[in-house]
Structure formats: structure tokens, C-alpha cells
Design a protein around this motif. Structure first.
Motif, PDB file in Angstrom:
ATOM      1  N   THR A  19     -52.220  13.530-104.787  1.00 48.92           N
ATOM      2  CA  THR A  19     -52.651  14.638-105.598  1.00 48.92           C
ATOM      3  C   THR A  19     -51.338  15.121-106.437  1.00 48.92           C
ATOM      4  N   ALA A  20     -50.163  15.276-105.846  1.00 44.19           N
ATOM      5  CA  ALA A  20     -49.114  15.715-106.488  1.00 44.19           C
ATOM      6  C   ALA A  20     -48.762  14.565-107.537  1.00 44.19           C
ATOM      7  N   VAL A  21     -48.747  13.468-107.292  1.00 43.63           N
ATOM      8  CA  VAL A  21     -48.498  12.229-108.337  1.00 43.63           C
ATOM      9  C   VAL A  21     -49.482  12.362-109.642  1.00 43.63           C
ATOM     10  N   CYS A  22     -50.722  12.663-109.105  1.00 41.57           N
ATOM     11  CA  CYS A  22     -51.758  12.635-110.239  1.00 41.57           C
ATOM     12  C   CYS A  22     -51.510  13.863-110.957  1.00 41.57           C
ATOM     13  N   ALA A  23     -51.281  15.056-110.615  1.00 39.91           N
ATOM     14  CA  ALA A  23     -50.823  16.322-111.194  1.00 39.91           C
ATOM     15  C   ALA A  23     -49.801  16.338-112.053  1.00 39.91           C
ATOM     16  N   ALA A  24     -48.785  15.369-111.462  1.00 38.93           N
ATOM     17  CA  ALA A  24     -47.594  15.249-112.387  1.00 38.93           C
ATOM     18  C   ALA A  24     -48.086  14.500-113.609  1.00 38.93           C
ATOM     19  N   GLY A  25     -48.743  13.448-113.650  1.00 36.91           N
ATOM     20  CA  GLY A  25     -49.178  12.831-114.460  1.00 36.91           C
ATOM     21  C   GLY A  25     -50.021  13.703-115.569  1.00 36.91           C
ATOM     22  N   ALA A  26     -50.774  14.452-115.031  1.00 33.86           N
ATOM     23  CA  ALA A  26     -51.515  15.519-115.853  1.00 33.86           C
ATOM     24  C   ALA A  26     -50.691  16.328-116.582  1.00 33.86           C
ATOM     25  N   LEU A  27     -49.689  16.811-115.902  1.00 34.45           N
ATOM     26  CA  LEU A  27     -48.667  17.604-116.292  1.00 34.45           C
ATOM     27  C   LEU A  27     -48.036  16.989-117.632  1.00 34.45           C
ATOM     28  N   TYR A  28     -47.555  15.744-117.298  1.00 30.29           N
ATOM     29  CA  TYR A  28     -46.872  14.935-118.326  1.00 30.29           C
ATOM     30  C   TYR A  28     -47.577  14.690-119.287  1.00 30.29           C
ATOM     31  N   GLU A  29     -48.891  14.475-119.386  1.00 27.43           N
ATOM     32  CA  GLU A  29     -49.695  14.302-120.497  1.00 27.43           C
ATOM     33  C   GLU A  29     -49.935  15.313-121.394  1.00 27.43           C
ATOM     34  N   GLY A  30     -50.171  16.521-120.556  1.00 29.44           N
ATOM     35  CA  GLY A  30     -50.275  18.045-121.293  1.00 29.44           C
ATOM     36  C   GLY A  30     -49.095  18.414-122.014  1.00 29.44           C
ATOM     37  N   GLY A  36     -52.764  23.658-128.095  1.00 28.66           N
ATOM     38  CA  GLY A  36     -53.651  24.517-128.101  1.00 28.66           C
ATOM     39  C   GLY A  36     -54.377  24.760-126.692  1.00 28.66           C
ATOM     40  N   PRO A  37     -55.348  25.453-126.684  1.00 30.16           N
ATOM     41  CA  PRO A  37     -55.889  26.038-125.527  1.00 30.16           C
ATOM     42  C   PRO A  37     -56.342  25.059-124.360  1.00 30.16           C
ATOM     43  N   GLY A  38     -56.820  24.051-124.798  1.00 35.85           N
ATOM     44  CA  GLY A  38     -57.209  23.062-123.649  1.00 35.85           C
ATOM     45  C   GLY A  38     -55.730  22.569-122.965  1.00 35.85           C
ATOM     46  N   THR A  39     -54.828  22.188-123.942  1.00 35.19           N
ATOM     47  CA  THR A  39     -53.577  21.529-123.359  1.00 35.19           C
ATOM     48  C   THR A  39     -52.880  22.749-122.797  1.00 35.19           C
ATOM     49  N   GLY A  40     -52.750  23.902-122.934  1.00 32.60           N
ATOM     50  CA  GLY A  40     -52.399  25.036-122.195  1.00 32.60           C
ATOM     51  C   GLY A  40     -53.051  24.991-120.752  1.00 32.60           C
ATOM     52  N   LEU A  41     -54.209  24.989-120.841  1.00 31.81           N
ATOM     53  CA  LEU A  41     -54.854  24.958-119.315  1.00 31.81           C
ATOM     54  C   LEU A  41     -54.519  23.800-118.499  1.00 31.81           C
ATOM     55  N   LEU A  42     -54.603  22.498-119.479  1.00 35.66           N
ATOM     56  CA  LEU A  42     -54.219  21.378-118.596  1.00 35.66           C
ATOM     57  C   LEU A  42     -52.669  21.476-117.877  1.00 35.66           C
ATOM     58  N   THR A  45     -52.800  23.990-115.009  1.00 34.57           N
ATOM     59  CA  THR A  45     -53.518  23.543-113.960  1.00 34.57           C
ATOM     60  C   THR A  45     -52.702  22.492-113.274  1.00 34.57           C
ATOM     61  N   GLY A  46     -52.024  21.405-114.186  1.00 40.47           N
ATOM     62  CA  GLY A  46     -51.334  20.450-113.449  1.00 40.47           C
ATOM     63  C   GLY A  46     -50.120  20.937-112.646  1.00 40.47           C
ATOM     64  N   ALA A  47     -49.437  22.010-113.287  1.00 37.30           N
ATOM     65  CA  ALA A  47     -48.244  22.679-112.710  1.00 37.30           C
ATOM     66  C   ALA A  47     -48.601  23.372-111.401  1.00 37.30           C
ATOM     67  N   VAL A  48     -49.424  24.083-111.465  1.00 41.86           N
ATOM     68  CA  VAL A  48     -49.821  24.733-110.062  1.00 41.86           C
ATOM     69  C   VAL A  48     -50.210  23.712-109.067  1.00 41.86           C
TER      70      VAL A  48
END
Length: 122
Positions: A19-30, A36-42, A45-48
Motif C-alpha cells: 500500500t505504501a509503494v502504491c501510495a508513493a506512486g500516486a503521490l509522485y504522479e500527483g 488543480g483540485p483533482g491533483t490536490g486531492l490525489l 490522499t497519496g501523502a496521508v
């Protein structure tokens, strides 16, 4: 710990690590995406999710990899967990005069007992 508890802890460790690896990937992409608002939410969420899953995985790893620790104190199974000895005040007696008080001050003299020491002696 028995074998079932160790298996469950290892499973949770690997699930949280994934889960941490996937979240790090989502944070990197974000962080690479346009603002934008979607990017901010990504990013939020990824950081948390990254922080929570990494901290919990680290706690489990410390438990699994650390040396076994004995219990803090041995306890009979029928004893309740909070069986502290009653204090002198609870028993209605004074501590012995030869021992210092719990505050580290010398015991009060008999004539000064019950009076606050404000620095003035009469």
C-alpha cells in the motif's frame, strides 16, 4: 507470540508495504500533474495513505525483527491489571519519620505538622 499471530503480522506488514509503494506512486504522479483540485486531492490522499501505511509497517517490522522482550512484570492470570499497593494516605497512616517524603523533602517536625511552610517562623 504463537505462529498464527506471526503469520498475521507478516501478512499485514506486506500488505501495508505494498500500500505504501502504491501510495508513493500516486503521490509522485500527483506531484508531476498539472495543478488543480483533482491533483490536490490525489496528492493529499497519496501523502496521508503513504504516511499511515509506512508508519504502521515500520511498527510491525520493529515487532517482528526486534529481539523478544519479556513482559514488564510477571502477573498471575487471576490478578487484575491495576493492583497497586495503597499509599500511606489511603491507609490513614503517616510514612515513617526516618524516610524522606515522596517529594524528596525532609520529613516535617511534629510541631510543624499541618502548617504550610511559607518561610516565616513564629
Amino acid at each position: 507470540m504463537n505462529a498464527a499471530v506471526l503469520r498475521r503480522a507478516r501478512r499485514w506488514f506486506w500488505a501495508l508495504s505494498s500500500t505504501a509503494v502504491c501510495a508513493a506512486g500516486a503521490l509522485y504522479e500527483g506531484l508531476r500533474a498539472a495543478p488543480g483540485p483533482g491533483t490536490g486531492l490525489l496528492v493529499l490522499t497519496g501523502a496521508v495513505v503513504l504516511a499511515v501505511s509506512a508508519v504502521q509497517a515500520a511498527r510491525i517490522l520493529a515487532l517482528l525483527a526486534g529481539r523478544p522482550r519479556p513482559p514488564r512484570w510477571p502477573r498471575a492470570p487471576w490478578d487484575p491489571p491495576d493492583t497497586a499497593a495503597p499509599s500511606c494516605e489511603e491507609m490513614g497512616s503517616e510514612p515513617p519519620a526516618s524516610e524522606p517524603s515522596r517529594t524528596g523533602q525532609a520529613p516535617a517536625k511534629a510541631e510543624d505538622a499541618g502548617h504550610a511552610d511559607d518561610g516565616h517562623h513564629h
